[in-house]
Design an enzyme around this catalytic site. Structure first.
Site, mmCIF file in Angstrom:
data_model
loop_
_atom_site.group_PDB
_atom_site.id
_atom_site.type_symbol
_atom_site.label_atom_id
_atom_site.label_comp_id
_atom_site.label_asym_id
_atom_site.label_seq_id
_atom_site.Cartn_x
_atom_site.Cartn_y
_atom_site.Cartn_z
ATOM 1 N N ASP A 209 0.827 -1.211 0.000
ATOM 2 C CA ASP A 209 0.000 0.000 0.000
ATOM 3 C C ASP A 209 0.859 1.259 0.000
ATOM 4 O O ASP A 209 0.449 2.301 -0.519
ATOM 5 C CB ASP A 209 -0.919 0.015 1.223
ATOM 6 N N TYR A 210 2.025 1.159 0.617
ATOM 7 C CA TYR A 210 2.874 2.339 0.746
ATOM 8 C C TYR A 210 3.852 2.497 -0.411
ATOM 9 O O TYR A 210 4.544 3.515 -0.496
ATOM 10 C CB TYR A 210 3.623 2.287 2.081
#
Length: 403
Positions: free
Chosen positions: A172-173
């Protein structure tokens, strides 16, 4: 003037990767409207920590951090009046970002073919786990499963134990940077051609870029990399070493003989540093277990801060293993760059948020407004941005458009 001033974004995404992408667009001037459903709001609103440990849809620290700079509205997209408002938003927007399971936007009548009928040059970005098509496209997964699927989990942990993976959903990052890059490329393409496009960003495929070395190692050498703790093929020692104090550590890496010599000098030239077992890089790798034990006997005499400063002054790569308090209260580099900024939220009050980790010299980032409360800007968006009359807004509200 901000770099992205004038860019208009409708954000149907949720949780981390999509919202982070649009947050960063907002910091550089884009106007972002986040769309949620009262019955099914962004799941990140329900993730701890909550302010004062009191749960609530407007009290999540994570949501407050990842959605700064946005306006927030609620729409029940199965409601015909809500769908009308959603289509008005599309006509207003330059970019639409969504992260639903493939096929959801089509069922709602908001897929790319429908959107470009409303606005021919619209840019739509779909950010899903495995893309819009293929045998596994419709399998609902989260970032934790992606990191397992691409091999990150198997690369993370100790060699004598089961793989651990990362404590956060690592993809996600990283995926947000692929999303931002794709949107910028599409904006440039539209500027040159006048045409929009549908961007299909599969998080799993995007994450492969961040384990390129492991992929190349197998491609070139047929070697399968796996868990090796904190160790590296390229440095020795390479690890996190205990320091003075409760649960305090410092990461140290020596990549060549000159850095090894500097490290030995920094810890006082212990007798074992001259041992033939550690004379060369290959010798140190062969005796790494013993080397780490001996080195940690030295590092425990230092505080983590002292050890980092001593190593860095000697030219050795080193850094404190920081906790949240270190990052927010003691990290001078982050403070110098203004990485954390304080905003005042309507419900949780003052809190600190992260800004983008890059800086543009002529158009610096600007974080002025906190994350929206659920449905906070329904009336403002409808009346001021979309030009709906008060009567039209009240009719839509009575029809249940806002949930």
């Amino acid at each position: 003037m901000q770099a992205l001033e004038g860019l208009k974004v409708v954000d149907f995404s949720w949780v981390i990767s999509g919202p982070l992408s649009t947050k960063f667009l907002a910091e550089y001037g884009a106007q972002v409207i986040k769309v949620e459903n009262v019955a099914y709001p962004d799941q990140w609103r329900m993730v701890t920590p909550y302010r004062d440990n009191v749960p609530g849809v407007n009290r999540s620290g994570g949501f407050a951090d990842y959605n700064t700079g946005k306006l927030g509205i609620t729409l029940d997209l199965k409601n015909p009046r809500a769908l009308e408002i959603a289509k008005k938003l599309v006509c207003w927007a330059d970019v639409v970002v969504e992260a639903f399971t493939p096929g959801t936007m089509a069922k709602l009548g908001l897929d790319y073919d429908e959107l470009r009928k409303l606005k021919p040059d619209i840019i739509m970005l779909s950010h899903t786990i495995q893309g819009q098509d293929g045998p596994f496209a419709s399998v609902p997964l989260l970032g934790y499963y992606v990191q397992a699927g691409v091999g990150i989990t198997d690369l993370t942990g100790w060699p004598d134990r089961e793989p651990t993976g990362t404590p956060i959903a690592y993809p996600d990052y990283t995926g947000c940077w692929i999303v931002i890059t794709a949107i910028m490329a599409a904006m440039d393409y539209r500027r040159r051609t006048g045409k929009g496009q549908h961007l299909d960003v599969a998080q799993m495929e995007a994450t492969f870029h961040f384990i390129a070395r492991s992929i190349l190692d197998y491609t070139a050498n047929l070697r399968v990399q796996s868990c090796r703790g904190n160790r590296s093929y390229r440095a020795c020692p390479h690890g996190a070493y205990r320091c003075k104090g409760n649960d305090r550590w410092c990461a140290i890496a020596a990549f060549d003989d000159s850095e090894w010599d500097a490290l030995c000098h920094a810890v006082g030239h212990p007798r074992w540093a001259r041992d033939s077992r550690f004379a060369t890089f290959h010798a140190r790798k062969e005796n790494e277990d013993e080397l780490e034990k001996l080195l940690e006997e030295r590092t425990t005499a230092f505080t983590a801060e002292e050890l980092m400063a001593t190593m860095q002054a000697a030219g050795v790569t080193a850094g404190i293993v920081q906790n949240g308090e270190d990052l927010l209260e003691r990290d001078r580099q982050l403070r110098h760059r203004g990485h954390f900024r304080t905003l005042k939220h309507p419900e949780i009050g003052e809190h600190r948020c992260e800004v983008t980790p890059f800086r543009l010299s002529k158009t610096p980032s600007r974080m002025q407004t906190p994350a929206p409360c659920l449905g906070q800007h329904n009336e403002y968006v409808c009346n001021t941005i979309l030009g709906m009359s008060d009567e039209e807004f009240l009719e839509a509200m009575e029809a249940g458009a806002f949930g």
